[in-house]
Write an enzyme that holds these catalytic residues in place. Structure first.
Site, PDB file in Angstrom:
ATOM      1  N   CYS A  80       0.883  -1.080   0.067  1.00  0.00           N
ATOM      2  CA  CYS A  80       0.006  -0.024   0.051  1.00  0.00           C
ATOM      3  C   CYS A  80       0.934   1.341   0.032  1.00  0.00           C
ATOM      4  O   CYS A  80       1.458   1.413  -0.954  1.00  0.00           O
ATOM      5  CB  CYS A  80      -1.094  -0.015   1.026  1.00  0.00           C
ATOM      6  SG  CYS A  80      -2.209   1.116   1.055  1.00  0.00           S
ATOM      7  N   HIS A 181      -3.815  -4.940  -0.290  1.00  0.00           N
ATOM      8  CA  HIS A 181      -3.413  -5.536   1.077  1.00  0.00           C
ATOM      9  C   HIS A 181      -3.173  -6.962   0.994  1.00  0.00           C
ATOM     10  O   HIS A 181      -4.460  -7.622   1.323  1.00  0.00           O
ATOM     11  CB  HIS A 181      -4.189  -5.031   2.115  1.00  0.00           C
ATOM     12  CG  HIS A 181      -3.953  -3.527   2.477  1.00  0.00           C
ATOM     13  ND1 HIS A 181      -3.168  -3.099   3.380  1.00  0.00           N
ATOM     14  CD2 HIS A 181      -4.594  -2.398   1.795  1.00  0.00           C
ATOM     15  CE1 HIS A 181      -3.211  -1.793   3.487  1.00  0.00           C
ATOM     16  NE2 HIS A 181      -4.177  -1.413   2.535  1.00  0.00           N
ATOM     17  N   GLU A 183      -2.251  -8.888   3.349  1.00  0.00           N
ATOM     18  CA  GLU A 183      -2.860  -9.320   4.771  1.00  0.00           C
ATOM     19  C   GLU A 183      -3.926  -9.204   5.071  1.00  0.00           C
ATOM     20  O   GLU A 183      -4.573  -9.931   5.807  1.00  0.00           O
ATOM     21  CB  GLU A 183      -1.945  -8.516   5.829  1.00  0.00           C
ATOM     22  CG  GLU A 183      -2.237  -7.215   6.109  1.00  0.00           C
ATOM     23  CD  GLU A 183      -2.075  -6.037   5.136  1.00  0.00           C
ATOM     24  OE1 GLU A 183      -2.357  -4.898   5.356  1.00  0.00           O
ATOM     25  OE2 GLU A 183      -1.421  -6.457   4.123  1.00  0.00           O
TER      26      GLU A 183
END
Length: 201
Positions: A80, A181, A183
């Site tokens: 990001c 993202h 994650e």
């Protein structure tokens, strides 16, 4: 040991949680010696470009990270804001010099009929499959109001369509970064993280 750079720009804990799930050893740190001794560097982040650069400068990390990643070719993963900062310059909220590892700039979305920020799940199109080989799906989670415009098309690893083809990922030598993202992108995101650390083990 993976060094997750702690520079006050958020989401380090969720990134470490994903690495823990994969069995990848990591530490959240801004300690110069720990970063020098790490096997690879992960730069996450959310927020404004100028604040991110200011925070890196305050911690003496701009020169250190450039030495480790560009000079010593240590494997690097940006997420990001961590992807945006590796470009030459950003414009959030004003024009500002970036790390300059990848030629190009970061600009604000200008879309008349679509919401800004670009937020939610979108399918990406892969252009360089080094870290995208084992994807269970191409669906990833995005949230950003600014997007990366690399000067060299060969540095684009993936795109996402949001009004136009937006750069979703870049790759240059030992440098890999994603606008989405991983994650927060469930199995697809974990797949990319696993492949990155397997390749660079």
């Amino acid at each position: 040991m993976v060094a997750i750079i702690d520079y006050g720009m958020g989401n380090v804990a969720s990134v470490q949680k994903a690495l823990n799930f994969l069995g990848v050893k990591s530490t959240i740190t801004a300690d110069h010696d720990v970063i020098r001794n790490s096997s690879s560097i992960l730069l996450p982040g959310v927020g404004s470009f100028s604040q991110g650069m200011e925070n890196l400068q305050e911690r003496g990390l701009v020169e250190l990270l450039t030495e480790e990643v560009v000079a010593k070719k240590k494997p690097f993963l940006g997420i990001c804001l961590g992807m945006q900062l590796i470009l030459e310059r950003g414009n959030e909220p004003y024009e500002c010099k970036g790390l300059g590892w990848v030629e190009g700039e970061v600009v604000k979305f200008e879309l008349e009929n679509l919401n800004i920020p670009h937020m939610g799940w979108n399918n990406i199109e892969v252009h360089n499959d080094t870290y995208y080989k084992s994807l269970p799906t191409n669906d990833f989670y995005f949230i950003h109001s600014y997007h990366v415009v690399p000067a060299n098309k060969q540095d684009i690893a993936a795109t996402v369509h949001y009004g136009f083809d937006v750069v979703a990922s870049v790759q240059k030598d030992n440098i890999f970064a994603t606008q989405f993202h991983p994650e927060k992108s469930q199995t697809a995101g974990l797949s990319i993280l696993k492949t990155f650390f397997d390749v660079n083990a």
